[in-house]
Design a protein around this motif. Structure first.
Motif: not given
Length: 624
Positions: A139-160
């Motif tokens: 539905r959206d890029n989670p890295v962008r959605v959680y930017d600022g809210a979750c410090a490790v968003a980029a790493e969290l969604f790296r696999r996907y």
């Protein structure tokens, strides 16, 4: 209950009806982290980093435990189906009791990896359906959605996001190749919504727009740039090499130099009594072999390294010079200190299996010798600045690795860096080689070395795809992205001949490319009429020949498919002779072999262009 995380987090029932679950911000991040890793579990340390952006696990352990309890209570109060968040064995991991089908990200990953692994066998209709099914989960890029809210968003969604980039780019290229321009435009527009910074997607979108308005644009572009380009990463490397074509050196190798004492035996195996059919001495050293092969193909090539002033050292330098390689940066140490040139003992059998024992000799003194010899280091650095490709191979001493790291840091933007890590560097793992790999554009290695590099590192897991070449390539490129290494990179992976049965297959070598993720994976393309698998004379130097072929192809603007075929062919020619260099072909030899082994397949344009241009002059010591 289902959890959707490929966009804003939400909870639904099994019929996808939304369930209102009032979550605190920290509870949302906790559920997000657990759901994203429902197939493996999450350690306390990982949760602390995700929730509190800290590595002080002991400090936040009680806070995490309290948060887990509150999340469990909240879910029990609002979700009919009980979902437990419980510690795993030994209490060191947390996991949500969620199956793959209950998390949209895991459903996507399962479909994407299946399609990518079975791109051709699934067929076009099923492939289209599966790609659309996979992309519908986003539905959206989670890295962008959680930017600022979750410090490790980029790493969290790296696999996907890595799998999304590979699937989206590959499908977009297919639509473009099949001239399905309307579908390609819609697909790539959607991909740019999800991955707005992906250069490969932007490039494909531009290509679609140009092709729709000017169907001949592709041919015109290839003619103007004097190249046949493939994926964006390859295009960028070829563009660099075009811009640097006026430099005096096509390639320079910083490498060890060894005299190979080769013993042909009936079988290489532990605790096995063997018969030696032939013993001979041949010049060797991985980068030196690659340089000799590239020079014989008509490139302007130089090598750096050190030999002793003994019979072996004189043979090593003379052989390279005879192939047309510039040896002015090969230092010669006197034998008065008891030093000797490097040498290796090689046992090779008809299956292509080898066992190699290396005595580094003076190779271990390259860094110290460069520092001690007046002007030697400055001369080498000057040669590096005047080289289009700089090629590194492994050394046994840490001082030489540090020297290569120093050279890496001084490379110009246009310089293409190539690395053959071999078993010595592969055992160090990706993270230790980070200072070099962060800049590498061309990587050569055996399948076993690829596994070692990844297993001895913090590379992400391979998901559900297993431990094959594709999975490990995905992990390699994901590791690049995870660390912010955005250099375009082409990777050639070679399998051992002894692992192949029947005819030569594409799996003998695999070439991958990508920048922000894995964009393309191919084997050999033109295997029409190629002979069946047969015993080899000696496989020593086959991989080094592949490296030379890939360098040659990229220098001449070849596509990855052409590079794969040339590498396959050159390795076969080398393996028909004893030693790494006896079978290395000239450009004319390679063209003749192409026509013999691939009857009916057009000779690559890079070969005909090389013939028309002729051999470049031998680089002198003077710099322009």
């Amino acid at each position: 209950m289902k959890i959707r995380i490929l966009g804003p987090l939400n909870v639904t029932d099994d019929d996808d009806a939304p369930i209102e679950v009032p979550l605190e911000p920290k509870q949302e991040i906790l559920l997000l982290t657990l759901a994203a890793n429902a197939d493996r579990g999450v350690s306390m340390g990982e949760l602390v980093v995700a929730l509190y952006a800290s590595t002080e696990t002991a400090l936040y352990k009680r806070s995490v435990e309290s948060l887990v309890s509150r999340l469990r209570a909240t879910l029990r109060a609002h979700v009919a189906a009980d979902v437990e968040v419980v510690p795993r064995a030994r209490g060191s991991f947390y996991t949500a009791r969620l199956s793959v089908d209950q998390v949209d990200a895991l459903r996507f990953l399962r479909i994407a990896e299946h399609v990518l692994t079975n791109w051709a066998p699934v067929g076009s209709a099923a492939r289209d359906e599966l790609v659309h099914q996979a992309l519908s989960e986003w539905r959206d890029n989670p890295v962008r959605v959680y930017d600022g809210a979750c410090a490790v968003a980029a790493e969290l969604f790296r696999r996907y996001t890595s799998a999304l980039a590979e699937l989206g780019h590959r499908y977009g290229q297919l639509l473009l190749d099949e001239e399905r321009y309307e579908e390609a435009s819609q697909h790539l527009d959607r991909m740019l919504e999800l991955l707005p910074a992906h250069s490969g997607i932007h490039h494909l979108r531009e290509q679609v727009a140009l092709r729709r308005t000017s169907p001949t644009h592709k041919a015109t572009s290839a003619e103007l740039t004097d190249t046949s380009l493939g994926e964006p990463a390859v295009q960028e490397l070829c563009a660099r090499l075009i811009r640097s074509r006026f430099l005096p050196l096509d390639a320079l190798s910083v490498t060890a130099h060894n005299l190979d004492r080769i013993h042909l035996v009936d079988r290489v195996a532990p605790d096995h009594e063997v018969t030696i059919d032939l013993a001979s001495e041949q010049p060797g050293g991985s980068g030196a072999n690659t340089s000799a092969a590239l020079a014989r193909l008509g490139a302007a090539v130089a090598v750096a390294g050190v030999v002793a002033d003994d019979q072996e050292g004189r043979v090593l330098v003379a052989d390279l010079a005879g192939a047309g390689v510039n040896c002015e940066n090969v230092l010669v140490l006197p034998t008065s200190d008891g030093v000797r040139s490097g040498h290796s003992i090689v046992f090779s059998d008809p299956r292509g299996v080898r066992s190699i024992y290396v005595h580094p000799g003076v190779n271990e003194f390259l860094a110290a010798t460069l520092e001690a010899a007046p002007g030697a280091l400055a001369r080498l650095e000057d040669a590096i600045r005047h080289s289009r490709i700089v090629h590194f191979t492994s050394f046994t001493s840490p001082a030489e690795l540090a020297l290569q790291e120093r050279f890496t840091s001084m490379l110009a933007e246009e310089t293409v860096l190539s690395l053959n890590p071999g078993a010595l560097y592969a055992s160090l793992g990706l993270d230790r080689l980070g200072p070099i790999l962060s800049r590498v554009n061309i990587l050569f290695l055996y399948e076993q070395n690829l596994r070692e590099l990844i297993d001895n590192s913090a590379a992400p897991s391979g998901g559900t795809e297993g431990s094959g070449i594709r999975s490990n390539l995905s992990r390699l490129y994901a590791w690049k992205g995870m660390n912010g290494y955005d250099q375009p990179m082409v990777t050639l992976v070679k399998r051992y001949r002894s692992e192949l049965k029947g005819e030569h297959r594409p799996e003998y070598l695999t070439i991958a490319s990508g920048r922000y993720g894995l964009e393309e994976v191919i084997g050999t393309q033109a295997r029409i009429g190629f002979r069946n698998q047969s015993p080899v004379t000696d496989s020593t130097g086959a991989g080094d020949g592949m490296a030379a072929a890939l360098h040659f192809g990229l220098l001449r603007g070849a596509s990855l498919a052409e590079c794969a075929d040339l590498a396959f062919l050159l390795a076969t020619m080398v393996s028909d002779h004893v030693g790494a260099r006896a079978g290395q072909p000239t450009r004319d030899d390679l063209g003749a072999a192409w026509q013999h082994h691939f009857p009916g397949v057009a000779e690559p344009r890079c070969l005909t262009l090389a013939a028309a241009r002729g051999r470049r002059p031998h680089p002198s010591t003077e710099r322009r």
